[in-house]
Design a protein around this motif. Structure first.
Motif, PDB file in Angstrom:
ATOM      1  N   PHE A 140      -3.030   5.603  13.542  1.00 24.19           N
ATOM      2  CA  PHE A 140      -2.198   4.732  12.714  1.00 24.19           C
ATOM      3  C   PHE A 140      -3.079   3.719  11.991  1.00 24.19           C
ATOM      4  N   GLY A 141      -2.486   3.053  11.017  1.00 26.09           N
ATOM      5  CA  GLY A 141      -3.226   2.050  10.260  1.00 26.09           C
ATOM      6  C   GLY A 141      -2.419   1.579   9.065  1.00 26.09           C
ATOM      7  N   CYS A 142      -3.070   0.814   8.191  1.00 25.88           N
ATOM      8  CA  CYS A 142      -2.451   0.313   6.967  1.00 25.88           C
ATOM      9  C   CYS A 142      -3.076   1.029   5.775  1.00 25.88           C
ATOM     10  N   SER A 143      -2.261   1.646   4.942  1.00 26.36           N
ATOM     11  CA  SER A 143      -2.750   2.346   3.756  1.00 26.36           C
ATOM     12  C   SER A 143      -2.425   1.529   2.512  1.00 26.36           C
ATOM     13  N   SER A 144      -3.464   1.224   1.723  1.00 26.99           N
ATOM     14  CA  SER A 144      -3.318   0.250   0.637  1.00 26.99           C
ATOM     15  C   SER A 144      -3.218   0.857  -0.751  1.00 26.99           C
ATOM     16  N   PHE A 145      -2.373   0.243  -1.574  1.00 28.52           N
ATOM     17  CA  PHE A 145      -2.302   0.476  -3.010  1.00 28.52           C
ATOM     18  C   PHE A 145      -2.997  -0.694  -3.692  1.00 28.52           C
ATOM     19  N   HIS A 146      -3.777  -0.429  -4.740  1.00 30.29           N
ATOM     20  CA  HIS A 146      -4.395  -1.505  -5.499  1.00 30.29           C
ATOM     21  C   HIS A 146      -3.363  -2.170  -6.393  1.00 30.29           C
ATOM     22  N   GLY A 147      -3.312  -3.487  -6.345  1.00 31.74           N
ATOM     23  CA  GLY A 147      -2.362  -4.241  -7.146  1.00 31.74           C
ATOM     24  C   GLY A 147      -1.122  -4.609  -6.358  1.00 31.74           C
ATOM     25  N   THR A 148      -0.486  -5.694  -6.737  1.00 33.55           N
ATOM     26  CA  THR A 148       0.681  -6.194  -6.006  1.00 33.55           C
ATOM     27  C   THR A 148       1.998  -6.051  -6.770  1.00 33.55           C
ATOM     28  N   ASP A 149       1.958  -5.382  -7.913  1.00 35.27           N
ATOM     29  CA  ASP A 149       3.172  -5.151  -8.697  1.00 35.27           C
ATOM     30  C   ASP A 149       3.784  -3.830  -8.261  1.00 35.27           C
ATOM     31  N   TRP A 150       4.905  -3.892  -7.563  1.00 36.73           N
ATOM     32  CA  TRP A 150       5.502  -2.666  -7.025  1.00 36.73           C
ATOM     33  C   TRP A 150       5.880  -1.680  -8.125  1.00 36.73           C
ATOM     34  N   ALA A 151       6.193  -2.173  -9.316  1.00 38.18           N
ATOM     35  CA  ALA A 151       6.626  -1.283 -10.398  1.00 38.18           C
ATOM     36  C   ALA A 151       5.530  -0.300 -10.795  1.00 38.18           C
ATOM     37  N   VAL A 152       4.272  -0.722 -10.674  1.00 42.78           N
ATOM     38  CA  VAL A 152       3.148   0.161 -10.986  1.00 42.78           C
ATOM     39  C   VAL A 152       3.117   1.350 -10.022  1.00 42.78           C
ATOM     40  N   HIS A 153       3.589   1.133  -8.811  1.00 44.59           N
ATOM     41  CA  HIS A 153       3.537   2.157  -7.768  1.00 44.59           C
ATOM     42  C   HIS A 153       4.917   2.772  -7.507  1.00 44.59           C
ATOM     43  N   ALA A 154       5.852   2.573  -8.427  1.00 47.27           N
ATOM     44  CA  ALA A 154       7.247   2.927  -8.161  1.00 47.27           C
ATOM     45  C   ALA A 154       7.432   4.397  -7.804  1.00 47.27           C
ATOM     46  N   ASP A 155       6.792   5.307  -8.528  1.00 47.76           N
ATOM     47  CA  ASP A 155       6.983   6.732  -8.230  1.00 47.76           C
ATOM     48  C   ASP A 155       6.400   7.101  -6.866  1.00 47.76           C
ATOM     49  N   ALA A 156       5.219   6.566  -6.564  1.00 46.02           N
ATOM     50  CA  ALA A 156       4.611   6.855  -5.265  1.00 46.02           C
ATOM     51  C   ALA A 156       5.469   6.292  -4.134  1.00 46.02           C
TER      52      ALA A 156
END
Length: 250
Positions: A140-156
């Motif tokens: 287990f662990g924490c998996s990170s997306f770059h950036g804090t704007d959720w809209a940029v990552h909306a599809d993922a």
């Protein structure tokens, strides 16, 4: 413990404080200076968990260059999960009754100037060796997306909601003060192509192994990332994927 030679790389456990400092410098390069996060005077990405973890170093055999590193914390079972890095950000009481041996994997990074896909394969081969040799039941662990704007990552994030949410009996509770509850808020159907392109490579690997995620993402403004709790039960890894991982490990 680990001491492998794969492809053009050598994999080993950090032996001393100098080795750990080298990992901390690479982490700083990947997580802070390259990512545009808040700069620090010492040029190190370090925390109190470094002293508790084993640190894996992947080096170019010819030059000795450190090209990848990660750390892991070995827990005898879920009763120790409160000691983990992830427990700072997620309510993990449902996992506290987990009976199997657990390993938290974190601070995974690849040198920004090295783009060799073999590096990720070698890293997972090393972790597979450790999992097999030590009868680990869950990663287990924490998996990170770059950036804090959720809209940029909306599809993922929508794809995570539709296909990869964890079982209710293990799903983490909200603990961090700043989160995005994507499972509750996102109503869109994900675009599979855009989701695949936006999914972080490490998280993508977890998911291909049958991994699952939390129903919310934690926003880390200091590092400029959003991360989701990620779990992989070893027994749930598809046989074909296990075979591939063990072939790399071998």
């Amino acid at each position: 413990m680990l001491n492998l030679r794969k492809s053009r790389y050598t994999v080993r456990i950090a032996n001393d404080r100098e080795d750990i400092a080298a990992a901390q410098r690479l982490r700083y390069m990947a997580f802070v200076s390259e990512a545009g996060a808040q700069l620090r005077e010492d040029g190190l990405d370090a925390d109190d968990f470094d002293a508790l973890c084993h640190h894996v170093l992947i080096e170019d055999r010819k030059s000795g260059q450190l090209v990848c590193c990660f750390r892991f914390l070995d827990l005898k079972d879920g009763g120790d999960i409160g000691k983990s890095y992830s427990a700072q950000y997620y309510g993990l009481d449902r996992l506290a009754t987990y009976k199997g041996r657990m390993v938290e994997m974190g601070r995974f990074c690849v040198h920004p100037e090295w783009r060799d896909a073999d590096i990720l394969r070698v890293a997972w081969g090393a972790m597979t060796t450790y999992v097999d040799d030590n009868a680990v039941d869950m990663l287990f662990g924490c998996s990170s997306f770059h950036g804090t704007d959720w809209a940029v990552h909306a599809d993922a994030l929508a794809m995570l909601k539709h296909r990869h949410l964890g079982p209710k009996g293990l799903l983490p509770h909200v603990k961090a003060p700043n989160v995005f509850k994507f499972a509750a808020r996102l109503r869109r159907k994900p675009n599979a192509k855009r989701a695949a392109l936006a999914m972080p490579p490490l998280l993508k690997t977890y998911l291909m192994m049958g991994g699952w995620v939390s129903d919310h993402a934690v926003v880390d403004r200091e590092l400029g990332t959003m991360h989701v709790f990620t779990g992989v039960e070893i027994s749930a890894i598809p046989p074909a994927r296990k075979k591939l991982l063990r072939a790399v490990a071998g």
